[in-house]
Design a protein around this motif. Sequence first.
Motif, PDB file in Angstrom:
ATOM      1  N   LYS A  17       0.864  -1.185   0.000  1.00  0.00           N
ATOM      2  CA  LYS A  17       0.000   0.000   0.000  1.00  0.00           C
ATOM      3  C   LYS A  17       0.904   1.240   0.000  1.00  0.00           C
ATOM      4  CE  LYS A  17      -3.393  -2.682   2.596  1.00  0.00           C
ATOM      5  NZ  LYS A  17      -4.242  -3.001   1.447  1.00  0.00           N
ATOM      6  N   ASN A  18       1.616   1.392  -1.097  1.00  0.00           N
ATOM      7  CA  ASN A  18       2.651   2.413  -1.177  1.00  0.00           C
ATOM      8  C   ASN A  18       2.102   3.824  -1.072  1.00  0.00           C
ATOM      9  OD1 ASN A  18       5.614   2.244  -1.507  1.00  0.00           O
ATOM     10  ND2 ASN A  18       5.259   3.676  -3.197  1.00  0.00           N
ATOM     11  N   GLU A  19       0.966   4.065  -1.706  1.00  0.00           N
ATOM     12  CA  GLU A  19       0.389   5.415  -1.650  1.00  0.00           C
ATOM     13  C   GLU A  19      -0.070   5.763  -0.239  1.00  0.00           C
ATOM     14  OE1 GLU A  19       0.140   8.013  -3.939  1.00  0.00           O
ATOM     15  OE2 GLU A  19       1.653   6.733  -4.874  1.00  0.00           O
ATOM     16  N   GLU A  20      -0.567   4.771   0.483  1.00  0.00           N
ATOM     17  CA  GLU A  20      -0.963   5.015   1.872  1.00  0.00           C
ATOM     18  C   GLU A  20       0.272   5.327   2.721  1.00  0.00           C
ATOM     19  OE1 GLU A  20      -3.564   2.973   5.503  1.00  0.00           O
ATOM     20  OE2 GLU A  20      -3.481   2.015   3.532  1.00  0.00           O
TER      21      GLU A  20
ATOM     22  N   PHE B 111      11.663   6.365   3.224  1.00  0.00           N
ATOM     23  CA  PHE B 111      11.117   7.263   2.206  1.00  0.00           C
ATOM     24  C   PHE B 111      11.750   6.977   0.844  1.00  0.00           C
ATOM     25  CE2 PHE B 111       9.848  11.215   0.164  1.00  0.00           C
ATOM     26  CZ  PHE B 111       8.568  11.375   0.666  1.00  0.00           C
ATOM     27  N   GLY B 112      13.039   6.666   0.847  1.00  0.00           N
ATOM     28  CA  GLY B 112      13.702   6.303  -0.413  1.00  0.00           C
ATOM     29  C   GLY B 112      13.070   5.069  -1.040  1.00  0.00           C
ATOM     30  N   LYS B 113      12.754   4.072  -0.218  1.00  0.00           N
ATOM     31  CA  LYS B 113      12.172   2.837  -0.746  1.00  0.00           C
ATOM     32  C   LYS B 113      10.743   3.068  -1.237  1.00  0.00           C
ATOM     33  CE  LYS B 113      13.091  -0.240   2.556  1.00  0.00           C
ATOM     34  NZ  LYS B 113      13.325  -1.613   3.086  1.00  0.00           N
ATOM     35  N   ILE B 114      10.001   3.935  -0.554  1.00  0.00           N
ATOM     36  CA  ILE B 114       8.649   4.273  -1.014  1.00  0.00           C
ATOM     37  C   ILE B 114       8.715   4.950  -2.384  1.00  0.00           C
ATOM     38  CG2 ILE B 114       6.678   5.792  -0.573  1.00  0.00           C
ATOM     39  CD1 ILE B 114       7.152   5.276   2.447  1.00  0.00           C
ATOM     40  N   MET B 115       9.643   5.895  -2.547  1.00  0.00           N
ATOM     41  CA  MET B 115       9.764   6.601  -3.820  1.00  0.00           C
ATOM     42  C   MET B 115      10.280   5.684  -4.920  1.00  0.00           C
ATOM     43  SD  MET B 115       8.435   9.316  -2.888  1.00  0.00           S
ATOM     44  CE  MET B 115       8.539  10.298  -4.374  1.00  0.00           C
ATOM     45  N   LEU B 116      11.135   4.721  -4.584  1.00  0.00           N
ATOM     46  CA  LEU B 116      11.630   3.772  -5.584  1.00  0.00           C
ATOM     47  C   LEU B 116      10.474   2.957  -6.151  1.00  0.00           C
ATOM     48  CD1 LEU B 116      14.044   2.498  -7.069  1.00  0.00           C
ATOM     49  CD2 LEU B 116      14.271   0.899  -5.161  1.00  0.00           C
ATOM     50  N   ARG B 117       9.529   2.568  -5.304  1.00  0.00           N
ATOM     51  CA  ARG B 117       8.384   1.789  -5.797  1.00  0.00           C
ATOM     52  C   ARG B 117       7.459   2.624  -6.684  1.00  0.00           C
ATOM     53  NH1 ARG B 117       6.433  -2.438  -1.034  1.00  0.00           N
ATOM     54  NH2 ARG B 117       8.255  -3.812  -1.239  1.00  0.00           N
ATOM     55  N   LYS B 118       7.596   3.929  -6.637  1.00  0.00           N
ATOM     56  CA  LYS B 118       6.873   4.805  -7.556  1.00  0.00           C
ATOM     57  C   LYS B 118       7.695   5.061  -8.822  1.00  0.00           C
ATOM     58  CE  LYS B 118       4.769   8.484  -6.011  1.00  0.00           C
ATOM     59  NZ  LYS B 118       3.359   8.233  -6.421  1.00  0.00           N
TER      60      LYS B 118
ATOM     61  N   TYR C 136      17.370  10.240  -1.323  1.00  0.00           N
ATOM     62  CA  TYR C 136      17.155   9.717   0.032  1.00  0.00           C
ATOM     63  C   TYR C 136      18.119   8.586   0.359  1.00  0.00           C
ATOM     64  CZ  TYR C 136      13.017  12.620   0.296  1.00  0.00           C
ATOM     65  OH  TYR C 136      12.173  13.704   0.331  1.00  0.00           O
ATOM     66  N   PHE C 137      18.394   7.718  -0.603  1.00  0.00           N
ATOM     67  CA  PHE C 137      19.348   6.634  -0.362  1.00  0.00           C
ATOM     68  C   PHE C 137      20.755   7.187  -0.108  1.00  0.00           C
ATOM     69  CE2 PHE C 137      16.535   3.772  -3.173  1.00  0.00           C
ATOM     70  CZ  PHE C 137      15.803   3.352  -2.073  1.00  0.00           C
ATOM     71  N   LYS C 138      21.142   8.173  -0.889  1.00  0.00           N
ATOM     72  CA  LYS C 138      22.477   8.759  -0.720  1.00  0.00           C
ATOM     73  C   LYS C 138      22.583   9.486   0.615  1.00  0.00           C
ATOM     74  CE  LYS C 138      24.597  10.432  -4.422  1.00  0.00           C
ATOM     75  NZ  LYS C 138      24.855  11.187  -5.675  1.00  0.00           N
ATOM     76  N   LYS C 139      21.494  10.147   1.003  1.00  0.00           N
ATOM     77  CA  LYS C 139      21.501  10.828   2.303  1.00  0.00           C
ATOM     78  C   LYS C 139      21.626   9.814   3.432  1.00  0.00           C
ATOM     79  CE  LYS C 139      19.057  14.436   4.902  1.00  0.00           C
ATOM     80  NZ  LYS C 139      17.881  15.343   4.942  1.00  0.00           N
TER      81      LYS C 139
ATOM     82  N   ALA D 254      21.413   1.031  -6.441  1.00  0.00           N
ATOM     83  CA  ALA D 254      21.769   0.478  -7.751  1.00  0.00           C
ATOM     84  C   ALA D 254      20.534   0.357  -8.636  1.00  0.00           C
ATOM     85  CB  ALA D 254      22.439  -0.882  -7.569  1.00  0.00           C
ATOM     86  N   LEU D 255      19.441  -0.159  -8.092  1.00  0.00           N
ATOM     87  CA  LEU D 255      18.209  -0.301  -8.866  1.00  0.00           C
ATOM     88  C   LEU D 255      17.660   1.061  -9.280  1.00  0.00           C
ATOM     89  CD1 LEU D 255      16.254  -3.114  -6.962  1.00  0.00           C
ATOM     90  CD2 LEU D 255      17.579  -3.323  -9.069  1.00  0.00           C
ATOM     91  N   ALA D 256      17.751   2.035  -8.377  1.00  0.00           N
ATOM     92  CA  ALA D 256      17.269   3.378  -8.697  1.00  0.00           C
ATOM     93  C   ALA D 256      18.029   3.955  -9.894  1.00  0.00           C
ATOM     94  CB  ALA D 256      17.407   4.297  -7.488  1.00  0.00           C
ATOM     95  N   TYR D 257      19.336   3.723  -9.920  1.00  0.00           N
ATOM     96  CA  TYR D 257      20.127   4.181 -11.068  1.00  0.00           C
ATOM     97  C   TYR D 257      19.785   3.386 -12.327  1.00  0.00           C
ATOM     98  CZ  TYR D 257      23.218   7.371  -8.528  1.00  0.00           C
ATOM     99  OH  TYR D 257      23.724   8.435  -7.824  1.00  0.00           O
TER     100      TYR D 257
END
Length: 493
Positions: A256-259, A283-290, A298-301, A320-323
């Motif tokens: 339920k990523n949007e929630e 928050f980084g993982k939530i944004m990655l799923r979007k 967020y991951f770098k921070k 790595a996946l985000a890139y």
Amino acid sequence: MPTKLLITILILGLLNQRASAQYEINDNCSQAWEALLDLRINTAKEIVEREIGENPDNYYAYYLDQNCDAFELMISTTSEGYEAFKDNYENRREIMDDMDVDSPYYLACESEMQLQMGIFNIIYGDLFTGLRRAYSAYNKTYKNIERYPDFQPNRKLDGMFNMSISNLPPFVSWAAALFGVSGSAETSLLILKNYFKFYAKTPGLKQEAALYIILAHKLNKDPFGAYSFIKSLDSSYFAFNLLKYFYANVAYRSGKNEEALKIFSSFNPEELEIKFNPYNYLFGKIMLRKLDSTAIKYFKKYLTITQEKDYLKEMHYQLALAYLINGNKNAFIKHKQNACELGDNITERDREAMYDCNLDYLPDVNLVKAKLLLDGGYLINASKWLENFRSTQNDKGSNSPYNLEYYLLKGRCEYIVGNNEQAILEFNKVIADGENEDYYFASEAAMYLGFIYEKTDSEKALLYFKKACNLYESDYYEYIDEISKKRITSLGN
């Protein structure tokens, strides 16, 4: 003064000191718990310090003082913080040891403090000391339950020991046999829910009791159970930042990523009294799923701030996946290598990253996007990327990892919308083509077939859960084997 009179006065003084010893959960202690669960850790410490100044014989305050330190060290893990925690633990135990030993709180507080120390010993590499302390805390908990069977504070650790032991990670699972301990997830949840009911009207402790039920569900790899419990709670519980964080975490884990994103919109890490790096992690993982490129920030921070080895592998692989999905293959390869080489593999998320970064093929971008979206609950968009993969696919081999993952994800899509007949066809393709391949796909497909059949044909469900375990290899994602084993036990009963 005659010697005999002096001795008598000293003895009476000691007796009076012990008589005044107490474990009192007063207003100060309740307020400290509330501040702690709101991540106002400095405020919590100030309240505890005030209580100790006003009532130095309230030994519950020293126990609560350690909880403040434990929360802080768990959030901001540093070797310096660990050394300070060890010193403070010893100092507090010197104050508390042998004081008011007839109180049912004595062993309850001692065992929890000892367990916390043991957990940090394990986290910081002193495995055997940590396991010995944990086992000692286990024994003291059940000794106290034997002495005071109706004393509710005993039940918190009773519930957590049951859940933890029934879900021990591979690197310490041998310890359960060595120490002769066992646990039951079902018993754990029953105990913790009764504990929660007992403290339902006690400020501070009712929020802590709710948190322990959420943690128990998470340990049991049951985010949906945690989500269901959370939705049963009054919204006032989530005025507390730590509970709000776990609400977002559970929503994320439940697809339920949007929630999760909505919950985090009212979570401001800048207002906290501690640098809360878990915010960047989640928050980084939530944004990655979007598939949102801000996940990289967020991951770098997170990686810039963290001083711990836990979650380094996971964060580098997520980065790595985000890139990769943003077209930067060189950065993907770099952070994939970092995931392989940096950090520890104590946490399950890090062990999952180790599986991913040791794959013998380059992940397909379409499938990566489809899986991320599917995990986040974005079914329509996930299906579009699966279609895109199929139309552009070069490797047509039926047993290629790309084909196997494609059919697994297709099966999951059909399963989510309730189209079980088509889901069964897709999952069976994965098993037929992939059961002799060294990938997790066939094992997970068998697990999903078990989910489908357990509602209509328990014998067939049992066969598929057993097949999931038989196809499982030790370096696959652990949830496949552990969930399948739990289902086998449940169906057997």
